[in-house]
Write an enzyme that holds these catalytic residues in place. Structure first.
Site, PDB file in Angstrom:
ATOM      1  N   ASP A   1      40.496  41.593  42.078  1.00  0.00           N
ATOM      2  CA  ASP A   1      39.988  42.697  41.268  1.00  0.00           C
ATOM      3  C   ASP A   1      41.123  43.264  40.406  1.00  0.00           C
ATOM      4  O   ASP A   1      41.908  44.048  40.913  1.00  0.00           O
ATOM      5  CB  ASP A   1      39.344  43.784  42.137  1.00  0.00           C
ATOM      6  CG  ASP A   1      40.131  44.083  43.414  1.00  0.00           C
ATOM      7  OD1 ASP A   1      41.040  43.324  43.802  1.00  0.00           O
ATOM      8  OD2 ASP A   1      39.825  45.112  44.035  1.00  0.00           O
TER       9      ASP A   1
ATOM     10  N   GLU B   1      53.681  44.713  46.015  1.00  0.00           N
ATOM     11  CA  GLU B   1      52.369  44.093  46.171  1.00  0.00           C
ATOM     12  C   GLU B   1      52.255  42.810  45.354  1.00  0.00           C
ATOM     13  O   GLU B   1      51.621  41.844  45.759  1.00  0.00           O
ATOM     14  CB  GLU B   1      51.305  45.095  45.707  1.00  0.00           C
ATOM     15  CG  GLU B   1      49.892  44.582  45.763  1.00  0.00           C
ATOM     16  CD  GLU B   1      48.920  45.504  45.044  1.00  0.00           C
ATOM     17  OE1 GLU B   1      47.722  45.433  45.365  1.00  0.00           O
ATOM     18  OE2 GLU B   1      49.341  46.276  44.153  1.00  0.00           O
TER      19      GLU B   1
END
Length: 492
Positions: free
Chosen positions: A273, A457
């Protein structure tokens, strides 16, 4: 006090908070814990909100607890990266033995990703387990499997993450791979028997509706091709803005189609996403069409689930079940070849159901058939060439060849695909390329850690002087799957 579904119960207040943007991150409000009963908070809000002196942010801060909505870790001095990660395992460990706000209770401790992500995530946990295995933390690996099993047994699947607003979708089904990882560690085949029922329940979730389907149609996560073959797609039950990205979805959806929100949410189930991979025009999120696609990664993972069910059935001498799952796996392997392999481009693509053809998006999920050993030697050789020429950069493997500004597009390098890339190449004997993937990304992680003291991340694979960007929120530090993949790669 049952606050498990409180977002729906405080819908007016929640809508006002998200639209007013009193918090920089829309996830902040979804993670808040009510300090009083929902009825009491709603009543106070209705009575006070129209007063001239009313301050929405002050009202929210006095009625909700925001402790733990973001993880921030600082050190007095920078440790060697391996020592830093060992400390992070403990600092990212959480327990949730009761429901609090939107947080679901889980029976065992678990490791969260970090940054704004302070809950249990499904596919993240597999890559976290790679590092736990390297660190010798077998009990935490078992805890993660037990939590997944608990969720599958109680809600029917592992949600995207352990919050109530994720109960309409899952994430890539990694449970069977988690069992393989634990077996690799303990050599105890009984784990397949212990979790056989859980494996069956997860399989039933992904295959729900297949018996009622006509050719060329889809239902939930199942699609039937025009030729009558069953494939799977990512799907979300709900067709409304995501609470954690509420205003973003409302704004993006203004000029989009009627199933825009469900397409958005279904892309979230994929873990990607967002990415140009899902966009009909390859550029804009308003053209997102996740629901029209059967995905190569999902179908490869479901082949593994079928194969694991055949194994767990065989271990219990359940010959009929073993035969059934073995035949399903054999059939799916053939379908992965038929619907996802693109001979002309020499790689795997997603399949567009309505157009009855493969999509044009070039993406790193083409690694899955190699990661799981489904590709032929020739296919693997072709994919390896494609990966080296189009996806490998100085800072690691990028996810797509398209720079759209979305975080799951070029030039970002994400930890899961560095492991998938390394293992895929190793599986087929491309050792030199595997080493290059490992070294390029690991060096990037080490550089950013030296400069910032953080593990991120995601990383920028092209410009190794900067950190990665794009997406709906800033790059997060912590970071669960980066820690796990880095340790596992350094061990190999």
């Amino acid at each position: 006090m049952n606050n498990s579904l409180y977002i729906n119960e405080i819908q007016t207040l929640f809508d006002d908070v998200q639209r007013s943007q009193i918090f920089e991150d829309q996830k902040t409000m979804t993670d808040a814990v009510p300090l009083f009963s929902i009825a009491e908070i709603n009543s106070k809000y209705e009575n006070e909100k129209n007063a001239e002196s009313f301050n929405l942010k002050e009202f929210v801060l006095s009625n909700f607890d925001f402790l733990g909505t973001k993880i921030s870790i600082t050190r007095e001095r920078q440790l060697p990266i391996d020592e830093h990660i060992e400390k992070l395992w403990d600092e990212l460990t959480r327990t949730a033995y009761e429901e609090k706000g939107t947080l679901l209770k889980l029976p065992k401790p678990y490791v969260v990703p970090g940054g704004r992500f302070n809950e249990f995530f499904y596919w993240d946990s597999y890559f976290i387990m790679l590092g736990l295995q390297t660190s010798g933390r077998v009990e935490m690996m078992e805890n993660i499997i037990e939590n997944c099993s608990y969720l599958i047994q109680t809600v029917g699947f592992v949600p995207n993450a352990s919050r109530t607003h994720f109960l309409s979708r899952s994430q890539p089904p990694y449970f069977s791979l988690m069992l393989d990882l634990l077996f690799e560690t303990t050599k105890d085949e009984n784990i397949y028997i212990k979790y056989h029922d859980t494996l069956e329940k997860e399989y039933a979730f992904w295959m729900n509706g297949e018996k009622d389907l006509d050719n060329g149609l889809s239902i939930k996560r199942v699609v039937k091709t025009v030729d009558g073959y069953i494939l799977n797609r990512y799907f979300d039950e709900a067709n409304e803005p995501r609470p954690e990205s509420y205003l973003i979805d409302i704004e993006d959806g203004e000029n989009a189609g009627e199933e825009f929100y469900r397409n958005i949410r279904s892309a979230c189930e994929s873990g990607w996403d967002f990415s140009s991979r899902w966009f009909a025009d390859g550029d804009t999120i308003q053209t997102i069409e996740t629901l029209n696609l059967a995905q190569v990664d999902l179908n490869s993972l479901l082949w593994h689930l079928e194969n694991t069910l055949a194994k767990s059935s065989s271990l219990q001498n359940l010959s009929e079940k073993g035969k059934y799952y073995s035949e399903r796996a054999t059939g799916r392997k053939w379908m992965i070849d038929k619907y996802f392999w693109n001979e002309n481009s020499g790689t795997y693509r997603d399949y567009h159901m309505k157009k009855n053809k493969k999509t044009s998006s070039e993406h790193i999920a083409a690694l899955y058939p190699l990661f799981l050993g489904l590709a032929t030697e020739n296919q693997a050789k072709s994919v390896a060439k494609n990966i080296e020429e189009k996806f490998l950069y100085q800072g690691g493997l990028v996810t797509t060849t398209k720079d759209s500004g979305q975080q799951w597009d070029f030039p970002n390098a994400w930890a899961p695909y560095q492991w998938l890339g390394f293992k895929s190449m190793k599986n087929y004997g491309f050792d030199e390329l595997a080493e290059k993937i490992k070294n390029n990304w690991s060096s990037n992680v080490e550089r950013v850690y030296r400069n910032t003291g953080k593990l991120m991340e995601k990383y920028n694979a092209l410009d190794i002087e900067t950190v990665a960007g794009g997406g709906e929120y800033p790059n997060q530090d912590g970071f669960g799957w980066t820690n796990g993949v880095y340790l596992k790669l350094k061990q190999n």
